[in-house]
Scaffold this motif. Structure first.
Motif, PDB file in Angstrom:
ATOM      1  N   TRP A   1       7.055   2.994 -13.427  1.00  0.00           N
ATOM      2  CA  TRP A   1       6.859   4.425 -13.670  1.00  0.00           C
ATOM      3  C   TRP A   1       5.559   4.956 -13.061  1.00  0.00           C
ATOM      4  CZ3 TRP A   1       2.273   5.010 -16.211  1.00  0.00           C
ATOM      5  CH2 TRP A   1       1.821   3.923 -16.972  1.00  0.00           C
TER       6      TRP A   1
ATOM      7  N   ASP B   1       2.448   2.704 -22.036  1.00  0.00           N
ATOM      8  CA  ASP B   1       3.075   3.133 -20.780  1.00  0.00           C
ATOM      9  C   ASP B   1       3.143   4.657 -20.732  1.00  0.00           C
ATOM     10  OD1 ASP B   1       3.329   0.483 -20.164  1.00  0.00           O
ATOM     11  OD2 ASP B   1       5.501   0.512 -19.929  1.00  0.00           O
ATOM     12  N   SER B   2       1.984   5.272 -20.622  1.00  0.00           N
ATOM     13  CA  SER B   2       1.947   6.734 -20.616  1.00  0.00           C
ATOM     14  C   SER B   2       0.654   7.194 -19.977  1.00  0.00           C
ATOM     15  CB  SER B   2       2.036   7.288 -22.043  1.00  0.00           C
ATOM     16  OG  SER B   2       0.786   7.143 -22.709  1.00  0.00           O
ATOM     17  N   TYR B   3       0.580   8.487 -19.725  1.00  0.00           N
ATOM     18  CA  TYR B   3      -0.655   9.132 -19.278  1.00  0.00           C
ATOM     19  C   TYR B   3      -1.185  10.035 -20.379  1.00  0.00           C
ATOM     20  CZ  TYR B   3       0.381   7.608 -14.468  1.00  0.00           C
ATOM     21  OH  TYR B   3       0.631   6.875 -13.338  1.00  0.00           O
ATOM     22  N   THR B   4      -1.062   9.607 -21.611  1.00  0.00           N
ATOM     23  CA  THR B   4      -1.541  10.400 -22.735  1.00  0.00           C
ATOM     24  C   THR B   4      -3.059  10.502 -22.717  1.00  0.00           C
ATOM     25  OG1 THR B   4       0.327   9.781 -24.138  1.00  0.00           O
ATOM     26  CG2 THR B   4      -1.668  10.537 -25.256  1.00  0.00           C
TER      27      THR B   4
ATOM     28  N   TYR C   1      -5.070  10.765 -13.888  1.00  0.00           N
ATOM     29  CA  TYR C   1      -5.152  10.497 -15.325  1.00  0.00           C
ATOM     30  C   TYR C   1      -6.521   9.944 -15.706  1.00  0.00           C
ATOM     31  CZ  TYR C   1      -4.517   8.063 -19.747  1.00  0.00           C
ATOM     32  OH  TYR C   1      -4.681   7.609 -21.029  1.00  0.00           O
TER      33      TYR C   1
ATOM     34  N   GLU D   1      -1.107   9.655  -9.487  1.00  0.00           N
ATOM     35  CA  GLU D   1      -1.082  10.114 -10.888  1.00  0.00           C
ATOM     36  C   GLU D   1      -2.012   9.273 -11.746  1.00  0.00           C
ATOM     37  OE1 GLU D   1       3.532  11.773 -10.760  1.00  0.00           O
ATOM     38  OE2 GLU D   1       3.075   9.877 -11.765  1.00  0.00           O
TER      39      GLU D   1
ATOM     40  N   HIS E   1       7.149   7.550 -23.648  1.00  0.00           N
ATOM     41  CA  HIS E   1       6.928   6.697 -22.476  1.00  0.00           C
ATOM     42  C   HIS E   1       7.001   7.555 -21.219  1.00  0.00           C
ATOM     43  CE1 HIS E   1       7.832   3.464 -19.569  1.00  0.00           C
ATOM     44  NE2 HIS E   1       7.556   2.566 -20.494  1.00  0.00           N
ATOM     45  N   ASN E   2       6.249   7.194 -20.192  1.00  0.00           N
ATOM     46  CA  ASN E   2       6.378   7.897 -18.922  1.00  0.00           C
ATOM     47  C   ASN E   2       7.787   7.732 -18.355  1.00  0.00           C
ATOM     48  OD1 ASN E   2       3.728   8.958 -18.610  1.00  0.00           O
ATOM     49  ND2 ASN E   2       3.842   8.487 -16.420  1.00  0.00           N
TER      50      ASN E   2
END
Length: 211
Positions: free
Chosen positions: A152, A132-135, A161, A157, A106-107
């Motif tokens: 977050w 909930d990430s910038y993967t 992303y 960002e 998770h971020n």
């Protein structure tokens, strides 16, 4: 293939008569659909899954498999629901859905808050949702479900992303934390990041997009 956005993080992907439910949490209406072959949970936070939502889905779809990272399995252990545990690089095929999983964490919300498991999902090689990430999945993305509001999330960002993923189309999700004004501001910046190389589609809860 069609994706229907519900409130906040929840999405229902339909292929023929089969449905895939993603992240049915407590900011989302009760998910009362049938034909569900799988439920994908990116992480354990209640805005992405609650025992009540999951129990309701499984009551109507007892043969559906539930898929998520190890943190989800631990968080839902008391429910007795078996979780097919996945992590970055894993693949599953359920009904007409080919699922690949990307990311592990998770971020960061704040240095004082533990970072939990989070694994995004790519559906049939076309629709990617990072949770909930910038993967970045490391493959071309036709349609991106892009989070636009969260404790977050920083807009700069988010823009970086989305520009890095470079989807052909994107639609905003994870918006329940935003006011109407904030939603307009954030989706405006999201549009700047998606266009001119791609297109942004705004979906109200209950609206669908053909993928």
């Amino acid at each position: 293939m069609e994706v229907t956005k519900l409130e906040h993080a929840c999405q229902i992907v339909t292929e023929g008569d089969a449905r895939l439910v993603i992240d049915p949490g407590n900011f989302t209406r009760p998910v009362e659909t049938t034909g569900v072959v799988a439920v994908v949970l990116t992480h354990e936070h209640p805005d992405h899954v609650t025992p009540e939502q999951l129990a309701g889905i499984l009551a109507r779809n007892p043969d559906a498999v539930v898929i998520g990272p190890a943190g989800v399995a631990a968080a839902l252990a008391e429910t007795g629901v078996p979780i097919d545990v996945v992590t970055d690089g894993d693949h599953r095929s359920v009904g007409p859905f080919d699922l690949s999983f990307h990311g592990t964490r998770h971020n960061v919300i704040h240095s004082s808050i533990p970072v939990i498991d989070n694994t995004g999902v790519l559906v049939n090689g076309r629709l990617f949702y990072p949770g909930d990430s910038y993967t970045e999945p490391g493959v071309p993305v036709e349609v991106l479900a892009a989070p636009v509001g969260a404790p977050w999330l920083k807009v700069a960002e988010m823009m970086d992303y989305v520009a890095a993923v470079a989807p052909r189309r994107a639609y905003p999700v994870h918006e329940a934390t935003l006011s109407e004004i904030g939603y307009g501001m954030h989706t405006g910046r999201l549009r700047e990041a998606v266009e001119p190389g791609g297109a942004l589609v705004l979906l109200a809860p209950g609206e669908s997009l053909t993928v």
